[in-house]
Design an enzyme around this catalytic site. Structure first.
Site, PDB file in Angstrom:
ATOM      1  N   ASP A  13      53.624  61.767  51.752  1.00 24.89           N
ATOM      2  CA  ASP A  13      53.198  60.931  51.091  1.00 24.89           C
ATOM      3  C   ASP A  13      52.628  60.787  49.804  1.00 24.89           C
ATOM      4  OD1 ASP A  13      50.976  58.281  52.520  1.00 24.89           O
ATOM      5  OD2 ASP A  13      51.324  58.649  50.537  1.00 24.89           O
ATOM      6  N   ASP A 107      56.712  55.298  49.119  1.00 21.49           N
ATOM      7  CA  ASP A 107      56.215  56.468  48.821  1.00 21.49           C
ATOM      8  C   ASP A 107      55.907  57.569  49.909  1.00 21.49           C
ATOM      9  OD1 ASP A 107      53.761  55.540  49.913  1.00 21.49           O
ATOM     10  OD2 ASP A 107      52.773  56.697  48.650  1.00 21.49           O
ATOM     11  N   GLU A 108      56.575  56.900  51.132  1.00 19.33           N
ATOM     12  CA  GLU A 108      56.226  57.987  52.317  1.00 19.33           C
ATOM     13  C   GLU A 108      57.504  57.883  53.082  1.00 19.33           C
ATOM     14  OE1 GLU A 108      53.423  56.651  55.330  1.00 19.33           O
ATOM     15  OE2 GLU A 108      53.189  54.900  54.225  1.00 19.33           O
TER      16      GLU A 108
HETATM   17  P1  TTP Z   1      49.595  54.207  50.063  1.00 19.30           P
HETATM   18  O1  TTP Z   1      50.442  55.563  50.213  1.00 19.30           O
HETATM   19  O2  TTP Z   1      48.964  53.673  51.175  1.00 19.30           O
HETATM   20  O3  TTP Z   1      48.696  54.674  48.915  1.00 19.30           O
HETATM   21  P2  TTP Z   1      48.552  55.408  47.516  1.00 19.30           P
HETATM   22  O4  TTP Z   1      49.819  56.114  47.520  1.00 19.30           O
HETATM   23  O5  TTP Z   1      48.401  54.631  46.288  1.00 19.30           O
HETATM   24  O6  TTP Z   1      47.369  56.598  47.713  1.00 19.30           O
HETATM   25  P3  TTP Z   1      47.244  57.516  48.883  1.00 19.30           P
HETATM   26  O7  TTP Z   1      46.986  58.986  48.016  1.00 19.30           O
HETATM   27  O8  TTP Z   1      46.033  57.449  49.795  1.00 19.30           O
HETATM   28  O9  TTP Z   1      48.444  57.713  49.734  1.00 19.30           O
HETATM   29  O10 TTP Z   1      50.570  53.328  49.337  1.00 19.30           O
HETATM   30  C1  TTP Z   1      51.623  53.695  48.577  1.00 19.30           C
HETATM   31  C2  TTP Z   1      51.782  52.527  47.292  1.00 19.30           C
HETATM   32  O11 TTP Z   1      52.087  51.161  47.695  1.00 19.30           O
HETATM   33  C3  TTP Z   1      50.433  52.281  46.478  1.00 19.30           C
HETATM   34  O12 TTP Z   1      50.534  53.216  45.599  1.00 19.30           O
HETATM   35  C4  TTP Z   1      50.375  50.804  46.116  1.00 19.30           C
HETATM   36  C5  TTP Z   1      51.229  50.168  47.387  1.00 19.30           C
HETATM   37  N1  TTP Z   1      50.358  49.369  48.145  1.00 19.30           N
HETATM   38  C6  TTP Z   1      50.331  48.097  48.042  1.00 19.30           C
HETATM   39  O13 TTP Z   1      50.732  47.514  47.082  1.00 19.30           O
HETATM   40  N2  TTP Z   1      49.207  47.464  48.942  1.00 19.30           N
HETATM   41  C7  TTP Z   1      48.590  48.039  49.777  1.00 19.30           C
HETATM   42  O14 TTP Z   1      47.814  47.343  50.520  1.00 19.30           O
HETATM   43  C8  TTP Z   1      48.794  49.356  50.116  1.00 19.30           C
HETATM   44  C9  TTP Z   1      47.920  50.032  51.031  1.00 19.30           C
HETATM   45  C10 TTP Z   1      49.544  50.039  49.100  1.00 19.30           C
HETATM   46 MG    MG Z   2      50.577  57.339  49.261  1.00 16.09          MG
END
Ligand code: TTP
Ligand code: MG
Length: 408
Positions: A13, A107-108
């Site tokens: 992720d 992203d995951e």
């Molecule tokens: P995530 O992997 O949930 O968050 P992140 O990568 O920003 O942070 P983390 O280090 O905790 O993983 O989500 C990936 C991307 O998806 C995030 O950068 C922005 C987008 N996103 C949204 O647009 N809306 C949302 O509610 C969430 C949770 C994420």
């Molecule tokens: Mg992330």
């Protein structure tokens, strides 16, 4: 020992994905609290950089509230096309490591790494290599990786030491490792379920694991049994292959259009060598070959065919590509030529031991020599003798490694 694990599943992720891309592209934003979201007061935060998170801001929070909590944060509007392009690079890295990749979002993803110890090493080594490869492919972005024997534990593990984390949970320790974590970490337990679990006196995953299964089911229905299973680190769900991992390809837009069979064959040879090298480096065999030609009017044509035997031998890919040429029924000229290997599978140990006798093994030895030369002297330093006879160099070229299935 990895071999003792029933399955090896990784969850990767990206850290603060959108915000990290913004910081990558604009060095002035690095080290700064950053919110990605609309500049107006309406709408919510999509994500916050790790510098902003100690202020209590994060995804899905109303922008007005986030700005109140962290007034010094820079607000950057999202650039979805850019995030998609970066995501594609990341997914391509995943595809290099496993034919079974299940992407959950931009992203995951889950990667089934079962049986790859002989290629990528034990989980610690593989995890470090995966993180390095992501960083290299994106120009410096970090991901957090969790590795265990089930999807559920791998996913909890990747979130365990964010950002830039690598957490490995051997299967025999999984239940014990989960136990102190809050019930919020149970997959599928939203705020409402969390309140119900709290009301039942269950605060941690260990509490859920220790509870009587029938009692839990009587309180929460089917979800109760499901949580009970997860809390025991039981999760039989397989990694569902998504479309990202289906092919490895190499294509090249030529400085000037080509028409002659020798030129086309030369380009196919180059592409077959590049694809074969990537297959071998990543421990893959392919069951089919696809050729892509782009005409000077920009129309793309593809032809593909399955191989009698799965292979990672460059010569096999090349021969099949040449055999496909008449099927295009098009005399060119062409501005782009490429090959992709599809229906990828893991190369088995049995096949590796094949190295020994006959024409097939001669080709494998030749590939091994070319691969080693590439590693020592850089790609393209050593050529096949046949290629040196070629007349008229084509000139500067753009090399594009691509995943045909992604349509670029
Ligand atoms: P995530 O992997 O949930 O968050 P992140 O990568 O920003 O942070 P983390 O280090 O905790 O993983 O989500 C990936 C991307 O998806 C995030 O950068 C922005 C987008 N996103 C949204 O647009 N809306 C949302 O509610 C969430 C949770 C994420
Ligand atoms: Mg992330």
């Amino acid at each position: 020992m990895q071999e003792a694990w029933p399955r090896v599943i990784a969850h990767a992720d990206m850290d603060a994905f959108y915000a990290s891309v913004e910081q990558l592209d604009d060095p002035g934003l690095r080290g700064q609290p950053l919110l990605v979201g609309p500049r107006s007061d309406r709408g919510v935060v999509l994500t916050a950089s790790y510098e902003a998170r100690p202020f209590g801001v994060g995804s899905a929070m109303p922008m007005t509230r986030a700005r109140r909590l962290c007034p010094q944060a820079v607000v950057v509007p999202p650039r979805f096309e850019r995030y998609k392009a970066v995501s594609k690079r990341v997914m391509r890295v995943f595809a290099d490591f496993s034919p079974a990749v299940e992407a959950l979002s931009l992203d995951e993803a889950f990667l089934d790494m079962t049986g790859t110890g002989h290629i990528f090493g034990p989980p610690e080594t593989f995890g470090a290599r995966l993180k390095n490869a992501i960083s290299e492919a994106t120009g410096g972005l970090s991901a957090s990786v969790g590795i265990s024997a089930t999807k559920y534990v791998a996913k909890v593990a990747s979130g365990y030491s964010k950002p830039d984390g690598l957490t490995i949970v051997p299967p025999e320790r999984a239940k014990q490792w989960l136990a102190p974590q809050p019930v919020a970490m149970l997959w599928g337990a939203g705020p409402k379920t969390q309140r119900r679990l709290a009301a039942l006196g269950l605060a941690t995953i260990g509490d859920v694991a220790a509870a009587d299964r029938r009692w839990l089911a009587s309180k929460l229905g089917k979800a109760g049994s499901h949580f009970h299973e997860l809390a025991q680190a039981k999760d039989p769900r397989p990694v569902a292959r998504s479309r990202t991992a289906k092919s490895i390809g190499s294509e090249r837009t030529l400085a000037s259009d080509v028409k002659s069979e020798t030129e086309i064959a030369f380009q196919l040879r180059r592409a077959a060598d590049a694809v074969g090298r990537r297959l071998r480096r990543n421990g893959y065999v392919a069951r089919g070959v696809r050729v892509k030609l782009k005409r000077s009017d920009f129309r793309s044509l593809t032809r593909q065919r399955g191989l009698a035997e799965p292979t990672d031998v460059s010569e096999d890919l090349y021969r099949m590509a040449v055999a496909l040429l008449p099927e295009f029924n098009d005399a060119g000229p062409f501005r782009l030529i490429g090959i992709a290997a599809y229906e990828l599978d893991r190369r088995t140990e049995a096949r590796q031991l094949h190295l020994g006798m006959g024409e097939g093994s001669r080709q494998q030895r030749l590939d091994a020599v070319l691969d080693q030369a590439d590693e020592r002297f850089g790609p393209g330093a050593v050529h096949r003798a046949g290629d040196l006879i070629r007349q008229s160099p084509i000139g500067p070229e753009v090399d594009l490694d691509f995943l045909l299935d992604d349509g670029d």
